[in-house]
Design a protein around this motif. Structure first.
Motif, PDB file in Angstrom:
ATOM      1  N   ASP A 163       0.830  -1.210   0.000  1.00  0.00           N
ATOM      2  CA  ASP A 163       0.000   0.000   0.000  1.00  0.00           C
ATOM      3  C   ASP A 163       0.864   1.259   0.000  1.00  0.00           C
ATOM      4  O   ASP A 163       0.528   2.262  -0.642  1.00  0.00           O
ATOM      5  CB  ASP A 163      -0.923  -0.005   1.218  1.00  0.00           C
ATOM      6  CG  ASP A 163      -2.096  -0.955   1.039  1.00  0.00           C
ATOM      7  OD1 ASP A 163      -2.233  -1.516  -0.068  1.00  0.00           O
ATOM      8  OD2 ASP A 163      -2.875  -1.125   1.996  1.00  0.00           O
ATOM      9  N   LYS A 164       1.976   1.226   0.730  1.00  0.00           N
ATOM     10  CA  LYS A 164       2.886   2.368   0.732  1.00  0.00           C
ATOM     11  C   LYS A 164       3.465   2.601  -0.663  1.00  0.00           C
ATOM     12  O   LYS A 164       3.552   3.726  -1.146  1.00  0.00           O
ATOM     13  CB  LYS A 164       4.024   2.132   1.725  1.00  0.00           C
ATOM     14  CG  LYS A 164       3.661   2.333   3.179  1.00  0.00           C
ATOM     15  CD  LYS A 164       4.888   2.212   4.070  1.00  0.00           C
ATOM     16  CE  LYS A 164       4.543   2.475   5.525  1.00  0.00           C
ATOM     17  NZ  LYS A 164       5.751   2.401   6.391  1.00  0.00           N
ATOM     18  N   GLN A 165       3.845   1.489  -1.301  1.00  0.00           N
ATOM     19  CA  GLN A 165       4.472   1.578  -2.624  1.00  0.00           C
ATOM     20  C   GLN A 165       3.498   2.111  -3.665  1.00  0.00           C
ATOM     21  O   GLN A 165       3.884   2.892  -4.547  1.00  0.00           O
ATOM     22  CB  GLN A 165       4.988   0.195  -3.027  1.00  0.00           C
ATOM     23  CG  GLN A 165       5.672   0.166  -4.381  1.00  0.00           C
ATOM     24  CD  GLN A 165       6.125  -1.244  -4.745  1.00  0.00           C
ATOM     25  OE1 GLN A 165       6.255  -2.117  -3.903  1.00  0.00           O
ATOM     26  NE2 GLN A 165       6.349  -1.464  -6.027  1.00  0.00           N
ATOM     27  N   GLU A 166       2.236   1.713  -3.578  1.00  0.00           N
ATOM     28  CA  GLU A 166       1.254   2.109  -4.581  1.00  0.00           C
ATOM     29  C   GLU A 166       0.532   3.409  -4.231  1.00  0.00           C
ATOM     30  O   GLU A 166      -0.360   3.833  -4.970  1.00  0.00           O
ATOM     31  CB  GLU A 166       0.242   0.980  -4.772  1.00  0.00           C
ATOM     32  CG  GLU A 166       0.866  -0.296  -5.338  1.00  0.00           C
ATOM     33  CD  GLU A 166      -0.152  -1.398  -5.556  1.00  0.00           C
ATOM     34  OE1 GLU A 166      -1.301  -1.233  -5.070  1.00  0.00           O
ATOM     35  OE2 GLU A 166       0.189  -2.405  -6.210  1.00  0.00           O
ATOM     36  N   GLY A 167       0.888   4.005  -3.108  1.00  0.00           N
ATOM     37  CA  GLY A 167       0.275   5.276  -2.740  1.00  0.00           C
ATOM     38  C   GLY A 167      -1.096   5.172  -2.119  1.00  0.00           C
ATOM     39  O   GLY A 167      -1.776   6.193  -1.937  1.00  0.00           O
ATOM     40  N   VAL A 168      -1.530   3.970  -1.765  1.00  0.00           N
ATOM     41  CA  VAL A 168      -2.856   3.796  -1.181  1.00  0.00           C
ATOM     42  C   VAL A 168      -2.934   4.465   0.183  1.00  0.00           C
ATOM     43  O   VAL A 168      -3.951   5.071   0.545  1.00  0.00           O
ATOM     44  CB  VAL A 168      -3.184   2.288  -1.059  1.00  0.00           C
ATOM     45  CG1 VAL A 168      -4.504   2.082  -0.319  1.00  0.00           C
ATOM     46  CG2 VAL A 168      -3.225   1.646  -2.432  1.00  0.00           C
ATOM     47  N   ILE A 169      -1.838   4.372   0.936  1.00  0.00           N
ATOM     48  CA  ILE A 169      -1.845   4.935   2.284  1.00  0.00           C
ATOM     49  C   ILE A 169      -1.971   6.457   2.240  1.00  0.00           C
ATOM     50  O   ILE A 169      -2.685   7.063   3.046  1.00  0.00           O
ATOM     51  CB  ILE A 169      -0.569   4.505   3.040  1.00  0.00           C
ATOM     52  CG1 ILE A 169      -0.667   3.005   3.382  1.00  0.00           C
ATOM     53  CG2 ILE A 169      -0.372   5.319   4.304  1.00  0.00           C
ATOM     54  CD1 ILE A 169       0.501   2.464   4.148  1.00  0.00           C
ATOM     55  N   LYS A 170      -1.271   7.088   1.319  1.00  0.00           N
ATOM     56  CA  LYS A 170      -1.374   8.545   1.196  1.00  0.00           C
ATOM     57  C   LYS A 170      -2.808   8.961   0.855  1.00  0.00           C
ATOM     58  O   LYS A 170      -3.317   9.961   1.368  1.00  0.00           O
ATOM     59  CB  LYS A 170      -0.415   9.055   0.136  1.00  0.00           C
ATOM     60  CG  LYS A 170       1.052   8.947   0.538  1.00  0.00           C
ATOM     61  CD  LYS A 170       1.959   9.544  -0.537  1.00  0.00           C
ATOM     62  CE  LYS A 170       3.420   9.476  -0.097  1.00  0.00           C
ATOM     63  NZ  LYS A 170       4.342  10.055  -1.100  1.00  0.00           N
TER      64      LYS A 170
END
Length: 370
Positions: free
Chosen positions: A209-216
């Motif tokens: 999720d961090k890598q794909e920007g989901v968390i942001k």
């Protein structure tokens, strides 16, 4: 309601990813292996290698005595490998052991020294007395060595009478429940595939999720962080329960109490997932976290080793959480309806998991966007 919607959304997202199907694939693979490659019970017969250093007439008398205990009453001519050479031997098979009669003392010494086999040389002296020379490996207990010393001093009738006279008190008045060798491996499988895999996979979800920007993107929504974390744990619980049932139903059928199993699966998956979340909160990507995750998984596997090798059971393994997981799963699979014991273990994992989850929530509030 928002939490449930968040869980459903995470479940849909996870079902489109690779990690969601790892546990399910492992479960199907385990079922195939256990159904078609693993026997219900293993061959637990001990193998002994003997050389008779005595006249032929005396040897024949001794072999007749062994043949009486043989399942079919006669020896089987076999070939065994000694020092990379095939050697002729005679095999006597009893209910609890396989006895190989060798043709030379050197073969017995080689098998004991190089192959770590149980070997002995039986010699008859000029007074027609038998002498037993055992080749030990060095790890035998003092009790075992003492037993060997008296085994051929007293007659078998005397030893049997002494054993029969011992006061034996059963620990339980109920009939003993047991599992086949195949079924006995299931608790270890459940701990690894049903619980420990969650530790790794939930960390992988976070880093993905961090890598794909989901968390942001999630940080911009009004939902609290703990909704996000608990939704991830919910996904792990679902895959853990489904994969465990995929494994157990074809092998155990309806022997276990599945309602009790469900309670233990939920609590152990919650604990391991919360632990995985806490570990992942200290790292930026899966490569950095891999070492720590690996160490924790290896630590949790130690009780599995002791479970499969009962002779090695150091006291410290009882402090490792997976030991209690194993005991709980075994109790459920035995079908002994020990609700109090299993629910106590489940409660313990829920409490420990809640503490880890609160620590993880505190950590992710500070580090979620890093």
């Amino acid at each position: 309601m928002k939490l449930f919607s968040s869980f459903i959304k995470e479940l849909k997202i996870a079902s489109r990813g690779f990690y969601f199907y790892i546990e399910l694939f492992m479960a199907v693979l385990i079922v195939v292996i256990f159904l078609f490659a693993v026997p219900d019970n293993f061959n637990n017969k001990a193998s002994e290698y003997l050389y008779l250093d005595m006249p032929n007439q005396a040897s024949e008398v001794y072999l007749k005595a062994i043949a009486v205990e043989d399942l079919d009453g006669e020896a089987e001519a076999v070939k065994i490998e000694v020092d990379k050479k095939e050697k002729q031997a005679s095999l006597y098979t009893t209910e609890d052991k396989e006895i190989y009669l060798l043709n030379s003392r050197e073969d017995a010494e080689y098998l004991a020294d190089k192959e770590r086999k149980v070997a002995a040389v039986i010699t008859m002296d000029s007074e027609q007395k038998l002498t037993y020379q055992y080749y030990l490996q060095g790890y035998e207990s003092d009790k075992f060595k003492s037993l060997l010393k008296i085994l051929h001093v007293e007659s078998s009738e005397t030893l049997e009478t002494t054993m029969d006279s011992q006061d034996v008190r059963p620990l339980s008045t109920t009939s003993a429940l047991s599992l086949s060798d195949k079924e006995n491996m299931m608790p270890s499988v459940l701990v690894f595939n049903g619980a420990l895999m969650g530790l790794f996979i939930i960390a992988a979800y976070i880093f993905l999720d961090k890598q794909e920007g989901v968390i942001k993107a999630y940080a911009l929504t009004p939902s609290p962080v703990w909704h996000y974390l608990l939704s991830k744990i919910g996904v792990i619980m679902v895959t853990s329960i489904v994969s465990s049932f995929i494994v157990l139903l074809p092998i155990m059928k309806f022997k276990p109490d599945y309602l009790l199993l469900l309670a233990l699966l939920i609590s152990t998956a919650f604990f391991s997932s919360s632990l995985g979340l806490l570990i992942a909160s200290f790292y930026r990507n899966i490569m950095e976290a891999f070492g720590a995750i690996y160490v924790f998984m290896m630590l949790m596997i130690i009780p599995n080793i002791a479970y499969l090798i009962p002779s090695w059971s150091p006291s410290f393994i009882k402090l490792i959480p997976s030991y209690q997981m194993l005991e709980g799963f075994k109790s459920v699979l035995l079908g002994n309806n020990d609700w109090a014991y299993v629910l106590t273990i489940s409660e313990g994992f829920l409490i420990a998991g809640s503490i880890l989850f609160m620590l993880s929530n505190s950590r992710y509030k500070k580090t979620l966007l890093r």
